[in-house]
Write a protein that holds these residues in place. Structure first.
Motif, PDB file in Angstrom:
ATOM      1  N   ASP A  25       1.089   4.178   2.739  1.00 33.71           N
ATOM      2  CA  ASP A  25       0.446   4.532   1.479  1.00 33.71           C
ATOM      3  C   ASP A  25      -0.864   5.233   1.793  1.00 33.71           C
ATOM      4  O   ASP A  25      -1.733   4.665   2.453  1.00 33.71           O
ATOM      5  N   THR A  26      -0.994   6.471   1.333  1.00 36.82           N
ATOM      6  CA  THR A  26      -2.218   7.249   1.580  1.00 36.82           C
ATOM      7  C   THR A  26      -3.245   7.050   0.472  1.00 36.82           C
ATOM      8  O   THR A  26      -4.300   7.660   0.497  1.00 36.82           O
ATOM      9  N   ARG A  27      -2.933   6.232  -0.503  1.00 36.96           N
ATOM     10  CA  ARG A  27      -3.718   6.015  -1.725  1.00 36.96           C
ATOM     11  C   ARG A  27      -3.622   7.205  -2.668  1.00 36.96           C
ATOM     12  O   ARG A  27      -4.039   7.122  -3.803  1.00 36.96           O
ATOM     13  N   ALA A  28      -3.076   8.303  -2.194  1.00 40.74           N
ATOM     14  CA  ALA A  28      -2.822   9.458  -3.062  1.00 40.74           C
ATOM     15  C   ALA A  28      -1.310   9.649  -3.180  1.00 40.74           C
ATOM     16  O   ALA A  28      -0.848  10.600  -3.778  1.00 40.74           O
ATOM     17  N   TYR A  87       2.617   8.520  -0.929  1.00 39.71           N
ATOM     18  CA  TYR A  87       3.230   7.974   0.279  1.00 39.71           C
ATOM     19  C   TYR A  87       3.540   9.105   1.241  1.00 39.71           C
ATOM     20  O   TYR A  87       3.757  10.244   0.829  1.00 39.71           O
ATOM     21  N   PRO A 107       0.712  -1.632  -3.540  1.00 44.04           N
ATOM     22  CA  PRO A 107      -0.417  -1.417  -2.634  1.00 44.04           C
ATOM     23  C   PRO A 107      -1.295  -2.643  -2.441  1.00 44.04           C
ATOM     24  O   PRO A 107      -2.011  -2.743  -1.458  1.00 44.04           O
ATOM     25  N   ASN A 108      -1.231  -3.599  -3.370  1.00 43.26           N
ATOM     26  CA  ASN A 108      -2.016  -4.824  -3.212  1.00 43.26           C
ATOM     27  C   ASN A 108      -1.516  -5.667  -2.039  1.00 43.26           C
ATOM     28  O   ASN A 108      -2.227  -6.553  -1.561  1.00 43.26           O
ATOM     29  N   SER A 119      -0.746  -1.335   2.976  1.00 45.69           N
ATOM     30  CA  SER A 119      -0.498   0.109   2.947  1.00 45.69           C
ATOM     31  C   SER A 119       0.635   0.560   3.858  1.00 45.69           C
ATOM     32  O   SER A 119       0.988   1.734   3.863  1.00 45.69           O
ATOM     33  N   ASN A 171       5.894  -3.556   1.288  1.00 45.49           N
ATOM     34  CA  ASN A 171       4.529  -3.332   1.743  1.00 45.49           C
ATOM     35  C   ASN A 171       4.130  -4.440   2.703  1.00 45.49           C
ATOM     36  O   ASN A 171       4.556  -5.583   2.547  1.00 45.49           O
TER      37      ASN A 171
END
Length: 171
Positions: free
Chosen positions: A114-117, A119, A139-140, A143, A161
């Protein structure tokens, strides 16, 4: 099954199943294109890719680094391998059965993160398939992603995750 048949099956499975990081596509047409490591031939394209399964558990970042440098002990030697990217159900099933056969681990790392923007795969290939488990992606929970290999469990083969600092075997 006769003893000879069992020995032949063991030799075949052992020679096919002795390894998994996803490396650059094999360019050779020789039978031993992966130098003794496992290989997967895409049924649609015929592309052969080599793999190495590492039973020693590492964090996700360490696992990716080992794939890139292949444990050469020389950080300047780059092998160009990455954690595995999965692009269809057939390959996902191949990895689950292979890892289950080699080691009865609960899960293993793959190259999805997960890139936060969004995957991404570590090899930067397109995300054209997913097999997320119930409640995932989340995401919690972390990542990085693992594939569950529990035999006889409905989550087998699903992606979950994971905290990237947890240690897992990897492909």
């Amino acid at each position: 099954i006769s003893l000879i048949s069992a020995m032949i099956l063991f030799i075949v499975f052992t020679s096919v199943l002795l390894g998994l990081c996803r490396s650059a596509p094999a360019q050779s047409t020789f039978n031993n294109v992966c130098d003794g490591h496992s290989n997967y031939t895409d049924p649609q394209t015929g592309k052969i890719t080599c793999y190495f399964f590492e039973m020693v558990a590492y964090s996700w970042q360490e696992a990716e680094q080992v794939c890139q440098y292949s444990g050469s002990g020389n950080p300047t030697v780059h092998y160009g391998a990455h954690l595995a990217s999965i692009h269809d159900q057939a390959f996902n099933t191949f990895l689950v059965y292979l890892v289950t056969y080699l080691d009865f681990t609960a899960s293993f790392y793959i190259g999805l993160y997960d890139t936060r923007a969004g995957y991404s795969w570590t090899d930067e290939s397109v995300i054209d398939y997913n097999n997320f488990g119930p409640g995932n992606p989340n995401p919690n929970l972390g990542s990085c992603f693992t594939v569950k290999t529990y035999p006889n469990d409905s989550s087998r083969g699903k992606w979950f995750n994971s905290d990237c600092n947890q240690v897992h075997p990897y492909v």
